[in-house]
Design a protein around this motif. Structure first.
Motif, PDB file in Angstrom:
ATOM      1  N   GLY A   1       0.734  -1.377   0.233  1.00 43.81           N
ATOM      2  CA  GLY A   1       0.100   0.254  -0.009  1.00 43.81           C
ATOM      3  C   GLY A   1       0.833   1.037   0.071  1.00 43.81           C
ATOM      4  O   GLY A   1       2.216   1.155  -0.098  1.00 43.81           O
ATOM      5  N   PRO A   2       0.292   2.283   0.105  1.00 42.08           N
ATOM      6  CA  PRO A   2       1.037   3.607   0.062  1.00 42.08           C
ATOM      7  C   PRO A   2       2.084   3.825   1.011  1.00 42.08           C
ATOM      8  O   PRO A   2       2.864   4.406   1.184  1.00 42.08           O
ATOM      9  N   ASP A   3       1.574   3.318   2.183  1.00 36.58           N
ATOM     10  CA  ASP A   3       2.481   3.268   3.353  1.00 36.58           C
ATOM     11  C   ASP A   3       3.328   2.524   3.753  1.00 36.58           C
ATOM     12  O   ASP A   3       3.884   2.034   4.861  1.00 36.58           O
ATOM     13  N   CYS A   4       3.431   1.428   2.874  1.00 35.81           N
ATOM     14  CA  CYS A   4       4.209   0.059   2.820  1.00 35.81           C
ATOM     15  C   CYS A   4       6.016   0.827   3.477  1.00 35.81           C
ATOM     16  O   CYS A   4       6.422   1.572   3.127  1.00 35.81           O
ATOM     17  N   SER A   5       6.215   0.154   4.571  1.00 38.07           N
ATOM     18  CA  SER A   5       7.432   0.205   5.185  1.00 38.07           C
ATOM     19  C   SER A   5       8.271  -0.993   5.907  1.00 38.07           C
ATOM     20  O   SER A   5       7.217  -1.888   6.012  1.00 38.07           O
ATOM     21  N   PRO A   6       9.157  -0.965   6.227  1.00 39.23           N
ATOM     22  CA  PRO A   6       9.653  -2.123   7.008  1.00 39.23           C
ATOM     23  C   PRO A   6       9.013  -2.378   8.143  1.00 39.23           C
ATOM     24  O   PRO A   6       9.147  -3.302   8.873  1.00 39.23           O
ATOM     25  N   ALA A   7       8.099  -1.523   8.634  1.00 40.06           N
ATOM     26  CA  ALA A   7       7.438  -1.604   9.807  1.00 40.06           C
ATOM     27  C   ALA A   7       6.153  -2.596   9.629  1.00 40.06           C
ATOM     28  O   ALA A   7       5.617  -2.990  10.733  1.00 40.06           O
ATOM     29  N   CYS A   8       5.878  -2.683   8.422  1.00 37.03           N
ATOM     30  CA  CYS A   8       4.518  -3.196   8.072  1.00 37.03           C
ATOM     31  C   CYS A   8       4.269  -4.795   7.801  1.00 37.03           C
ATOM     32  O   CYS A   8       3.256  -5.250   7.899  1.00 37.03           O
ATOM     33  N   ASN A   9       5.522  -5.625   7.992  1.00 40.09           N
ATOM     34  CA  ASN A   9       5.582  -7.238   8.176  1.00 40.09           C
ATOM     35  C   ASN A   9       4.796  -7.492   6.983  1.00 40.09           C
ATOM     36  O   ASN A   9       4.207  -8.587   7.105  1.00 40.09           O
ATOM     37  N   CYS A  10       4.769  -6.809   5.708  1.00 35.73           N
ATOM     38  CA  CYS A  10       3.883  -7.669   4.775  1.00 35.73           C
ATOM     39  C   CYS A  10       4.685  -8.551   3.961  1.00 35.73           C
ATOM     40  O   CYS A  10       4.287  -9.319   3.045  1.00 35.73           O
ATOM     41  N   GLY A  11       6.054  -8.465   4.091  1.00 34.49           N
ATOM     42  CA  GLY A  11       6.891  -9.399   3.671  1.00 34.49           C
ATOM     43  C   GLY A  11       7.607  -8.931   2.338  1.00 34.49           C
ATOM     44  O   GLY A  11       8.646  -9.519   1.886  1.00 34.49           O
ATOM     45  N   LYS A  12       7.575  -7.590   2.311  1.00 31.65           N
ATOM     46  CA  LYS A  12       8.022  -6.894   1.224  1.00 31.65           C
ATOM     47  C   LYS A  12       9.779  -6.867   1.648  1.00 31.65           C
ATOM     48  O   LYS A  12      10.712  -6.851   0.975  1.00 31.65           O
ATOM     49  N   TYR A  13       9.690  -6.208   2.850  1.00 28.75           N
ATOM     50  CA  TYR A  13      10.937  -6.115   3.522  1.00 28.75           C
ATOM     51  C   TYR A  13      11.201  -7.145   4.735  1.00 28.75           C
ATOM     52  O   TYR A  13      10.340  -7.211   5.440  1.00 28.75           O
ATOM     53  N   VAL A  14      12.406  -7.494   4.540  1.00 29.79           N
ATOM     54  CA  VAL A  14      12.512  -8.778   5.545  1.00 29.79           C
ATOM     55  C   VAL A  14      13.709  -8.218   6.616  1.00 29.79           C
ATOM     56  O   VAL A  14      14.937  -7.640   6.093  1.00 29.79           O
ATOM     57  N   GLU A  15      13.528  -8.256   7.757  1.00 30.60           N
ATOM     58  CA  GLU A  15      14.755  -8.041   8.425  1.00 30.60           C
ATOM     59  C   GLU A  15      15.862  -9.025   8.692  1.00 30.60           C
ATOM     60  O   GLU A  15      15.517 -10.203   8.781  1.00 30.60           O
TER      61      GLU A  15
END
Ligand code: SER
Length: 595
Positions: free
Chosen positions: A187-201
């Protein structure tokens, strides 16, 4: 890149930066009754983060075996596991943010090391609140590394703060590193905080500069520490470009073994995939728990309960994919083949691991058969319009037939019933209050205390260990210990029950040593010198090549991290409360100091 290369690269990198490589501590915490398992690399290092001097110096690195079972129900998706290895490096009051961030960046992006494209990396830093300021220093450091500002996110305490491991202890703001997997934004607010799987820590640098106190305050620590942790399993999945940790080389042999045993193929459908992963994960964790040989065997309390639950869950999901009875030791063999060269304790304890697994599996198969009959009776007793199984009935299935509650829930669901979970918890709680008043202490949280009383009990444990060897012979060796401010517990190898005379003799020897008011002398030396000096203790599992040796007169010489009393005269009267069997060939003593 293979998983062994990642381990080697990480340790070599930090060795080049002046860090001593220390071995992984056991997955069963020593002397910390507040948690069941070692959950992070920093956990065994807590005394040193609080200021004790570490025999290996101020810069340490290792690969730590960790167990986290809080998310056991999520196991089976792409990322959750109950066991994982954590790559870590620590500064004990030595370097701080600048070096930590520079080195993290170098290791991740340099061609010589992980060579991850810079544009794929994102970082988060602490946004600041009433307890601690916004972490501009870390922000500026990342910018100076060349990280574009739109790749840096300021996040609150829920995201960018680590610790304490219990309710009190060292903690602080952290900065976390993420990889963009290339998946579309959620979504527009997608960030490392959102846990959607785009960013993996993949990595977390914690700047431990506070100590959280019992009354919830954050007071500055006397030394500023760095604690970093990189999950090996997750990072290797990213580097190998695979969808889940179960598709990495860490799991290859284990999944192949399951496929040989099962009737269904991996990846056939989501349910089968999940079952394969649960079996693989749970047997891997069970193998590591048993492999530490700390006297933990399947039981109904504490670590033993977790172990029982893991094995039984694995058996149950194994049934779903057609794995025949008695297969868990064969899966454990594949785990040992995969990890034995990194963790030799698994090879050493192969027989013990396999025996315990097959014993537990047999027990479970027997109780399943009996319990299923009970379950059917229970269902037929319920009236036609009752669709809920009462909490106390579910508890009886658990208590008498060893049915894990989830098992009952799943069986119930299959037949269109629900279980009164709150009622189950209530029965469970009542049972616990009655049967083991002490165990509830464990869940109160907080870190192992380093009070004078604990120190005295540590010293008493050394005296006990030495006295046992004097009375029962050199067959006695420590298998584990657990100390709270109230009592000590000591597990040791010995093949039979002690006689009342032997118990009395051991008590007498310890009390005589107390009366002599020996000084407790601590020396640091190399592991080899310690061995040559005749010191006893857990040489293999825990310590690096420089160790602390505590000498108590001519009575005891033992390897240990401390803390200890200064003189034995401070200890009071030593009394053995109980001597019992802990597991095959291992006895357990509980003892107290009375003043
Ligand atoms: N303790 C931190 C973590 O577990 C860093 O090692 O993420």
């Amino acid at each position: 890149m293979r998983s062994y290369e990642l381990r080697e690269k990480y340790l070599s990198f930090f060795r080049e930066k002046g860090h001593a490589v220390i071995p992984s501590a056991s997955v069963i915490p020593e002397n910390d009754p507040t948690v069941l398992f070692t959950t992070a690399g920093m956990h065994p290092l807590v005394p040193y983060l609080l200021g004790a001097s570490h025999p290996e110096g101020k810069r340490l690195t290792n690969v730590q075996k960790c167990i986290r079972t809080g998310d056991i129900d999520e196991v089976g998706d792409a990322t959750h596991c109950t066991f994982f290895e954590m790559l870590g490096n620590w500064s004990l009051g030595d370097y701080f943010k600048k070096e930590a961030i520079q080195w993290s960046w170098e290791f991740l992006t340099s061609e010589k090391w992980l060579n991850i494209p810079r544009e794929k990396l994102y970082v988060t830093v602490f946004a600041g609140d009433e307890d601690a300021p916004r972490d501009m220093e870390s922000f500026n450091l990342w910018v100076s590394m060349g990280v574009p500002e739109d790749h840096i996110f300021f996040l609150p305490k829920e995201n960018n703060w680590w610790g304490p491991a219990g309710q009190t202890g060292p903690c602080g703001p952290d900065t976390e590193m993420f990889i963009d997997t290339g998946k579309p934004k959620c979504g527009p607010d997608c960030s490392p905080a959102c846990n959607c799987g785009k960013y993996v820590e993949i990595w977390n640098d914690v700047f431990m500069e506070y100590n959280k106190t019992h009354d919830g305050r954050y007071e500055p620590l006397s030394q500023k520490n760095v604690d970093t942790g990189m999950g090996l399993d997750r990072t290797i999945a990213i580097l190998q470009g695979v969808e889940s940790v179960y598709d990495t080389d860490l799991y290859k042999g284990i999944m192949d073994r399951i496929a040989q045993l099962a009737e269904k193929e991996y990846g056939q459908d989501p349910e089968t995939t999940r079952a394969y992963r649960i079996v693989a994960d749970h047997i891997r964790t069970s193998t590591f728990i048993l492999g530490d040989e700390k006297g933990v065997t399947p039981s109904n309390v504490d670590q033993g309960y977790v172990l029982r639950r893991l094995i039984r869950r694995a058996v149950r999901y194994g049934l779903q994919i057609g794995i025949p009875e008695g297969s868990t030791p064969r899966i454990a063999e594949a785990v040992i083949d995969q990890y034995g060269s990194v963790y030799p304790e698994l090879v050493k304890n192969r027989q013990f691991i396999m025996n315990e697994l097959s014993l537990e599996e047999e027990k479970f198969q027997r109780t399943i058969k009996q319990g299923l009959k009970e379950f059917d009776k229970l269902i037929s007793r319920l009236g036609a319009d009752t669709k809920t199984i009462a909490g106390h009935d579910a508890f009886r299935l658990y208590d008498t037939f060893g049915f894990p509650i989830e098992f009952t829930q799943e069986l119930a669901e299959e037949k269109g019933f629900k279980v009164d979970i709150e009622g189950f918890k209530e029965s469970f709680r009542r049972h616990q209050e009655i049967s083991q008043a002490g165990a509830s202490q464990r869940f109160k949280g907080g870190l192992a205390d380093h009070t004078e009383e604990t120190a005295r009990l540590h010293t008493a444990t050394h005296l006990l260990h030495a006295a046992l060897r004097k009375v029962l012979g050199d067959e006695v060796a420590q298998k584990g210990s657990n100390i709270t401010a109230e009592r000590l517990r000591f597990d040791f190898s010995f093949s039979r029950k002690m006689t009342p005379e032997e118990i009395e003799q051991v008590e007498r020897l310890v009390n005589e040593a107390i009366d002599k008011d020996y000084e407790v002398v601590c020396e640091e030396m190399s592991l080899e010198d310690a061995r040559n000096s005749g010191a006893i203790g857990l040489f293999e599992s825990k310590y690096g090549s420089r160790v602390k040796v505590y000498t108590i007169g001519d009575f005891s010489k033992e390897l240990c991290g401390g803390p200890h009393a200064t003189r034995t005269g401070e200890l009071g009267r030593f009394r053995i409360v109980k001597e019992e069997s802990s597991s095959a060939g291992v006895r357990r003593i509980r003892a107290v100091l009375e003043h």
